[in-house]
Motif scaffolding. Structure first.
Motif, PDB file in Angstrom:
ATOM      1  N   LEU A 106       0.861  -1.261  -0.127  1.00 40.60           N
ATOM      2  CA  LEU A 106      -0.455  -0.439  -0.163  1.00 40.60           C
ATOM      3  C   LEU A 106       0.493   1.460  -0.079  1.00 40.60           C
ATOM      4  O   LEU A 106      -0.122   2.462  -0.031  1.00 40.60           O
ATOM      5  N   ASP A 107       2.610   1.215   0.209  1.00 43.92           N
ATOM      6  CA  ASP A 107       2.623   2.244   0.700  1.00 43.92           C
ATOM      7  C   ASP A 107       2.911   3.067  -1.244  1.00 43.92           C
ATOM      8  O   ASP A 107       2.992   4.415  -1.037  1.00 43.92           O
ATOM      9  N   ASP A 108       3.082   2.569  -1.832  1.00 46.67           N
ATOM     10  CA  ASP A 108       2.506   3.579  -3.463  1.00 46.67           C
ATOM     11  C   ASP A 108       1.031   3.582  -4.088  1.00 46.67           C
ATOM     12  O   ASP A 108       0.938   4.433  -4.724  1.00 46.67           O
ATOM     13  N   GLU A 109      -0.045   3.443  -3.158  1.00 42.55           N
ATOM     14  CA  GLU A 109      -1.105   3.373  -3.503  1.00 42.55           C
ATOM     15  C   GLU A 109      -1.810   2.349  -4.355  1.00 42.55           C
ATOM     16  O   GLU A 109      -2.847   2.782  -5.286  1.00 42.55           O
ATOM     17  N   HIS A 110      -1.017   1.794  -5.078  1.00 52.89           N
ATOM     18  CA  HIS A 110      -0.895   0.788  -5.531  1.00 52.89           C
ATOM     19  C   HIS A 110      -0.036  -0.921  -5.444  1.00 52.89           C
ATOM     20  O   HIS A 110       0.954  -0.878  -4.882  1.00 52.89           O
ATOM     21  N   GLU A 115       2.420  -7.314  -5.924  1.00 48.79           N
ATOM     22  CA  GLU A 115       2.036  -7.720  -4.290  1.00 48.79           C
ATOM     23  C   GLU A 115       1.010  -8.724  -3.625  1.00 48.79           C
ATOM     24  O   GLU A 115       1.411  -8.909  -2.823  1.00 48.79           O
ATOM     25  N   LYS A 116      -0.027  -8.714  -5.080  1.00 49.85           N
ATOM     26  CA  LYS A 116      -0.559  -9.942  -4.626  1.00 49.85           C
ATOM     27  C   LYS A 116      -0.447 -11.118  -4.815  1.00 49.85           C
ATOM     28  O   LYS A 116      -1.327 -11.658  -3.781  1.00 49.85           O
ATOM     29  N   ALA A 117       0.197 -11.481  -5.597  1.00 50.60           N
ATOM     30  CA  ALA A 117       0.723 -12.598  -5.128  1.00 50.60           C
ATOM     31  C   ALA A 117       1.751 -12.409  -4.042  1.00 50.60           C
ATOM     32  O   ALA A 117       1.241 -13.984  -2.764  1.00 50.60           O
TER      33      ALA A 117
END
Length: 140
Positions: A106-110, A115-117
């Protein structure tokens, strides 16, 4: 469907039908009639199927049913219980790893596919550690 029905009949015939019927609380002849896929007058119910699986451990009917719908049936091995404190520490560690993975994503709001994996991998680790804790509580 034919393979499933034949698997049900085989499970009954190959597992001492008289003893199985007694365990299930049904008449021996009735069970044989219901398990016979060529008998249009009688059919197995879901309760009968459950009793066959439960009392015989013969999973051929379940395997045939899964195969009919293009699924694979894989036995799940029970986790080894641990001391409760050790399993609790492990659950805490896995939840912390999951929390860190979500915060970093969530750091870069994307949230990228990678990251999902990683998050999903951490979720699986939490589930596995909870399964160990559940086994540990049961064994305590």
């Amino acid at each position: 469907m034919e393979d499933f029905l034949r698997a049900c009949q085989s499970a009954v015939l190959d597992n001492e039908a008289k003893a199985l019927a007694a365990k299930m609380g049904v008449p021996h002849v009735g069970l044989l009639q219901r398990a016979n896929p060529d008998n249009d007058a009688h059919h197995l119910t879901v309760e009968h199927l459950f009793g066959i699986l439960l009392h015989t451990g013969d999973m051929r009917p379940l395997l045939a049913l899964a195969n009919e719908f293009s699924f694979d049936l894989v036995a799940k091995s029970a986790p080894e219980p641990q001391a409760l404190t050790k399993s609790l520490i492990n659950v805490g560690k896995e939840v912390a790893d999951l929390t860190i993975a979500v915060h970093e994503a969530l750091d870069d709001e994307h949230i990228s596919t990678f990251e999902k994996a990683l998050i999903r991998q951490e979720i699986n680790h939490v589930r596995q550690s909870l399964d160990v804790m559940d086994a540990s509580v049961k064994a305590a």
